[in-house]
Design an enzyme around this catalytic site. Structure first.
Site, PDB file in Angstrom:
ATOM      1  N   ASP A  94     -26.342  14.702 -14.011  1.00 20.92           N
ATOM      2  CA  ASP A  94     -25.945  13.445 -13.419  1.00 20.92           C
ATOM      3  C   ASP A  94     -26.104  13.481 -11.900  1.00 20.92           C
ATOM      4  O   ASP A  94     -26.292  12.459 -11.260  1.00 20.92           O
ATOM      5  CB  ASP A  94     -24.488  13.219 -13.805  1.00 20.92           C
ATOM      6  CG  ASP A  94     -23.957  11.939 -13.251  1.00 20.92           C
ATOM      7  OD1 ASP A  94     -24.660  10.932 -13.439  1.00 20.92           O
ATOM      8  OD2 ASP A  94     -22.890  11.943 -12.633  1.00 20.92           O
TER       9      ASP A  94
ATOM     10  N   LEU B  75     -20.653   4.698 -11.921  1.00 22.08           N
ATOM     11  CA  LEU B  75     -21.404   3.762 -11.093  1.00 22.08           C
ATOM     12  C   LEU B  75     -22.560   4.423 -10.377  1.00 22.08           C
ATOM     13  O   LEU B  75     -23.311   3.765  -9.679  1.00 22.08           O
ATOM     14  CB  LEU B  75     -20.465   3.134 -10.065  1.00 22.08           C
ATOM     15  CG  LEU B  75     -19.473   2.138 -10.677  1.00 22.08           C
ATOM     16  CD1 LEU B  75     -18.442   1.725  -9.655  1.00 22.08           C
ATOM     17  CD2 LEU B  75     -20.218   0.919 -11.192  1.00 22.08           C
ATOM     18  N   ARG B  76     -22.681   5.736 -10.553  1.00 24.64           N
ATOM     19  CA  ARG B  76     -23.737   6.429  -9.823  1.00 24.64           C
ATOM     20  C   ARG B  76     -25.115   5.919 -10.255  1.00 24.64           C
ATOM     21  O   ARG B  76     -26.026   5.830  -9.445  1.00 24.64           O
ATOM     22  CB  ARG B  76     -23.626   7.928 -10.032  1.00 24.64           C
ATOM     23  CG  ARG B  76     -24.322   8.690  -8.954  1.00 24.64           C
ATOM     24  CD  ARG B  76     -24.146  10.176  -9.100  1.00 24.64           C
ATOM     25  NE  ARG B  76     -22.945  10.643  -8.463  1.00 24.64           N
ATOM     26  CZ  ARG B  76     -22.121  11.529  -9.004  1.00 24.64           C
ATOM     27  NH1 ARG B  76     -22.372  12.011 -10.184  1.00 24.64           N
ATOM     28  NH2 ARG B  76     -21.056  11.931  -8.356  1.00 24.64           N
ATOM     29  N   GLY B  77     -25.219   5.573 -11.508  1.00 22.98           N
ATOM     30  CA  GLY B  77     -26.481   5.067 -12.021  1.00 22.98           C
ATOM     31  C   GLY B  77     -26.921   3.811 -11.293  1.00 22.98           C
ATOM     32  O   GLY B  77     -28.058   3.705 -10.839  1.00 22.98           O
TER      33      GLY B  77
ATOM     34  N   THR C  27     -27.945   4.566  -7.676  1.00 17.13           N
ATOM     35  CA  THR C  27     -29.260   5.200  -7.580  1.00 17.13           C
ATOM     36  C   THR C  27     -30.353   4.217  -7.926  1.00 17.13           C
ATOM     37  O   THR C  27     -31.401   4.189  -7.290  1.00 17.13           O
ATOM     38  CB  THR C  27     -29.342   6.404  -8.519  1.00 17.13           C
ATOM     39  OG1 THR C  27     -28.159   7.161  -8.379  1.00 17.13           O
ATOM     40  CG2 THR C  27     -30.531   7.249  -8.214  1.00 17.13           C
TER      41      THR C  27
END
Lengths: 560, 333
Positions: free
Chosen positions: B190, B271-273, B276
């Site tokens: 991740d 929320l990292r997706g 990015t």
């Protein structure tokens, strides 16, 4: 010197010698040689022809010895920095013995050294006896020629000529005609060789061969010999005939692309009869590969069955930072850390110390001891009954349960191995691995039907567990069966003897002290299976009507 | 031997795009390249670094700081002079010790001069450059933990041997590996901004071209480099222009909404997706000279930004890329 038509010696010893000569001519391009051979006169004869000072390495070497660094003892003794040159910076051959035990860390270092092109040629002495004892793929992948010496060949008494000194620059740039590269690439595809390093190696090997004979253009003999040296050990399938549909029983793994034969035919036919190349490689294929392939077995050795993570097991415990501690009987002193702790204070301590002859003053408070985290990885061995009787009732549930457990194993970073038994004997579908993708694939492809060779399965589970334990894993066995054993250990269909054999194997397994679980997946609980579980010292869990989730829960509970 | 020219790498478009995006926007958080052996993974990393413009650093600074203010006190750099260095690519070998990664007490100075000094490690050398880990899936867990920590904070904090040292460590993490040899822990997965799957080319002509160029390069490196120099220069100028343009690329509400809708539909964790995805799309837009992030940008970066973040059944066949592509086509239409 050999003539143009036949550059490749027939016997393995001669081939190994040729491989060494080629690697010495072009160390940067070919990397080196993997020699699979036990210690013996043949191997000694080969090693004796390596020129100059060879640098011997062994798998337990530390990075510092290889790369160089501060020589602590000398630095302390002389009170000035004394550096030690790394072994890899020496010129000449580098020989790694017992390469099959090479840990991934060392493999990575050596691979990096090969890539840098600054070290001499590398010779891996692979002394593995078992089929799965191989040097790390990260390393073998980067070495052009792989040769296996078989013990059977009688020793040739005439001494081998000396291998030339490794050259520092690349001397051979024999020009490759326009059809050479397409022919080599197509040939690699026909033998199911996926990596693009192989054709590169073959080209450089052919150029070295031509240079060795003093020619400055490549002849078909160069290509044939180079292809045999580089492709034969990497082949994963028998060549597909362009006209035929191919031998019916051979599973063609990855891609021999459809257009391979065509482009091969078009471009290569004029000067490079492709049968010459195919025959050359085929003649050099390891005999066991042919046997395995024609039996419709698994892909060639080293096709990524995961040598890497097996070695990653916490065999000796993972080192933790060493700690300040008073030395007791069992502790091991971490000398470096102790010196490091004492070092900054030397000036100060010396000032207060009357005895000036003492070079290093170490106080008890400096003592550091080594610590390891001593938790070994768990290995779950699934022995799954895929016989006709089990298939009828519960094979799909058993598969489901195993899949769920695999999910759990993934979370816990466990290793898994998969044994299937049906027909005449049990088969290790998947040696211990952490790769779930592979496990899943093998499991899904598992067909049902045939007899129930329970004893054979137990024996295989025991062998696998024993082997894994020697590699530092903690194995546990989960046996999923309906217990209707009907194939004896020798493969005969005999219900009574089958059960006797199974019980005997169970006693042996119990002697190994493996934790285990027997899941009765039959329609009705089978009393014989309960007795077997008793002999195994395993939990017996009858699951008359359970589905995958329940099975998985039970297994997980009983295996802890 | 000089590095192989980036633009001469045959095929592998996804990998090349991902690498270019990290060069445009280093905050993307690195690339994970998973796939077959011998597909030019390490070649691509080195080629990219060779293509990037050199960085300006304070002369002698061990952490590649740009100015004296950025250089840590312990380095003891007195000068204001700067020099240029090629963008660093630091290899992190398997089996590396923690000391080598973070840096440790300089034994040499301690033993000889009785001084307590810090010897910078690989993280210091990789600052403002690339940290490349081959076979990242086989890396020891404790080194992985350490890298994650530093990669996230952008700072290396050393508390050992009586030293207390901190320095900037902002680098693009590039990992490569072969999934058949072991999975990567989801936590580490991740943390990589982008992920690419590479396969050996199956087209025979493409394979021939790979070998042909490799041979040409090895036979005459200088001539080969000269031949590809204009193309490499074009990519470099594109990256530089994109960096300049990046801040002014607009990310409208529609784009944000689309990104959120796509991540929701895919059920990606956290929320990292989304972050990015947006950043990668913006970098792509900048690289292609657009003023705003459009749906096609999102759709094109979605597979490399999201495929490794799906809460996937670990047993699922490696089809997450296809899943993302399908969903992107559905949501973004």
């Amino acid at each position: 010197m050999s003539d143009d038509t036949d550059l490749l010696p027939d016997e393995a010893l001669g081939r190994a010698h040729l491989a060494l000569c080629l690697a010495a001519r072009d160390p940067a391009g070919l990397g080196g040689v993997v020699l699979r051979a036990r210690q013996g006169p043949q191997r000694d004869a080969l090693l004796a022809c390596l020129p100059g000072d060879t640098t011997r390495l062994h798998p337990a070497m530390e990075a510092e010895a290889l790369l160089g660094g501060l020589d602590l003892a000398q630095t302390l003794a002389q009170a000035r920095p004394v550096h030690r040159a790394g072994l890899l910076s020496r010129p000449g051959w580098i020989v790694l013995s017992m390469a099959e035990r090479c840990p991934p860390g060392l493999a990575a270092l050596l691979a990096q050294a090969i890539e840098s092109g600054r070290t001499g040629p590398l010779l891996l002495l692979d002394e593995g006896a078992e089929d799965d004892e191989r040097p790390p793929r990260a390393l073998t992948e980067r070495l052009a020629c792989h040769v296996a010496l078989d013990d059977g060949t009688p020793y040739r008494s005439s001494p081998l000529p000396l291998v030339p000194e490794p050259s520092l620059c690349r001397p051979d740039r024999a020009s490759a005609g326009p059809d050479v590269i397409p022919a080599l690439v197509a040939l690699a595809a026909r033998f199911g060789i996926d990596t693009l390093r192989a054709p590169q190696f073959a080209l450089r090997a052919a150029q070295a061969l031509a240079g060795r004979s003093g020619r400055n253009s490549l002849c078909p003999g160069d290509l044939a010999a180079a292809a045999a040296l580089v492709y034969a050990p990497r082949a994963t399938c028998l060549p597909q005939d362009p006209e035929d549909t191919g031998p019916d029983d051979t599973p063609p793994p990855p891609p021999p692309p459809d257009d391979a034969p065509d482009s091969d035919g078009d471009t290569g036919r004029d000067t490079l009869p492709d049968t010459l190349l195919v025959d050359a490689v085929q003649a050099a294929l390891p005999p066991d590969l042919l046997a395995r392939l024609s039996a419709g077995g698994r892909p060639a050795p080293g096709a990524g069955s995961g040598a890497g993570q097996r070695r990653k097991g916490n065999r000796r415990g993972r080192p933790l930072p060493s700690r300040r501690k008073r030395l007791s009987g069992q502790d091991r002193l971490d000398l470096t850390a102790t010196l490091r702790a004492a070092a900054p204070w030397q000036r100060l301590r010396r000032a207060g110390d009357a005895d000036l002859s003492r070079r290093v003053t170490i106080w008890p408070s400096d003592i550091h001891v080594r610590r390891y985290e001593d938790r070994s990885d768990r290995l779950l061995i699934f022995a799954v009954d895929a016989s006709g009787s089990a298939a009828l009732s519960r094979l799909s549930e058993a598969k489901g349960a195993v899949e769920l457990l695999l999910g759990a194993a993934y979370a816990a970073r466990d290793h898994v191995a998969l044994i299937a038994f049906r027909g005449a004997e049990a088969e290790l579908l998947l040696p211990p691995t952490r790769s779930l993708v592979q496990t899943k694939r093998r499991l899904a492809a598992l067909p049902g039907g045939g007899g129930t060779p329970l004893a054979s399965a137990l024996r295989l589970a025991g062998d696998t567990a024993d082997h894994a334990r020697r590699h530092g894993l903690s194995p546990a066995v989960a046996l999923l069966t309906d217990g209707r054993a009907n194939i004896a250990l020798d493969g005969q269909a005999d219900r009574t003897r089958a059960m006797e054999d199974a019980e005997q194997m169970a006693r042996w397994l119990a002697g190994l002290g493996l934790p285990g679980t027997v899941l009765d997946v039959g329609r009705r609980p089978h009393p014989a299976l309960a007795r077997l579980a008793g002999l195994l010292g395993a939990h017996y869990v009858p699951l008359p009507r359970a589905e995958a989730v329940a099975m998985s829960r039970v297994l997980q509970d009983s295996l802890g | 031997m000089p590095a192989f020219p980036f633009s001469a790498i045959v095929g592998q478009e996804a990998m090349k795009t991902a690498m270019i995006l990290t060069a445009v926007e280093p905050r993307l958080g690195g690339v994970l390249v998973f796939g077959d052996r011998g597909t030019g993974k390490s070649t691509a990393v080195r080629a990219l670094a060779a293509l990037l413009p050199p960085i300006t650093v304070l002369r002698g600074c061990p952490v590649n700081a740009a100015s004296r203010a950025d250089s840590p006190d312990w380095a003891g750099i007195e000068t204001e002079e700067t020099e240029t260095r090629p963008t660093p690519v630091v290899d992190l070998p398997l089996g590396v010790t923690e000391d080598r990664v973070t840096g440790a007490l300089d034994i040499e100075r301690a033993l000889v001069h009785g001084e307590k000094a810090f010897q910078p490690g690989l993280l210091a050398r990789a600052n403002r450059g690339y940290l490349y880990i081959d076979e990242v899936n086989l890396l020891e867990d404790h080194v992985v933990d350490l890298l994650l920590d530093v990669a996230q904070s952008g700072e290396n904090l050393v508390e050992r041997d009586g030293l207390s040292i901190r320095h900037a460590a902002r680098f693009v993490l590039v990992g490569s590996g072969n999934p058949e040899e072991g999975e990567l822990r989801p936590q580490l997965l991740d943390r990589f901004g982008l992920s690419v799957e590479v396969r050996s080319p199956t087209d025979i002509e493409e394979r021939i071209e790979v070998i042909r160029r490799r041979d040409a390069f090895e036979t005459d490196p200088d001539g080969f480099l000269a031949r590809w120099q204009p193309e490499d220069a074009r990519v470099r100028d594109g990256i530089l222009a994109a960096r300049a343009r990046l801040a002014s690329v607009e990310t409208g509400d529609t784009a944000l909404r689309d990104a959120a809708a796509l991540c929701l539909a895919l059920g990606s964790d956290g929320l990292r997706g989304e972050l990015t995805l947006i950043r990668a799309a913006r970098a792509l837009a900048a690289f292609e000279g657009s003023d705003a992030v459009d749906r096609p940008h999102l759709a094109r970066v979605a597979p490399i930004a999201l495929a490794h973040r799906l809460r996937r059944d670990p047993l699922d066949e490696a089809g997450s890329t296809t899943r993302v592509e399908r969903m992107a086509a559905e949501v973004l239409g």
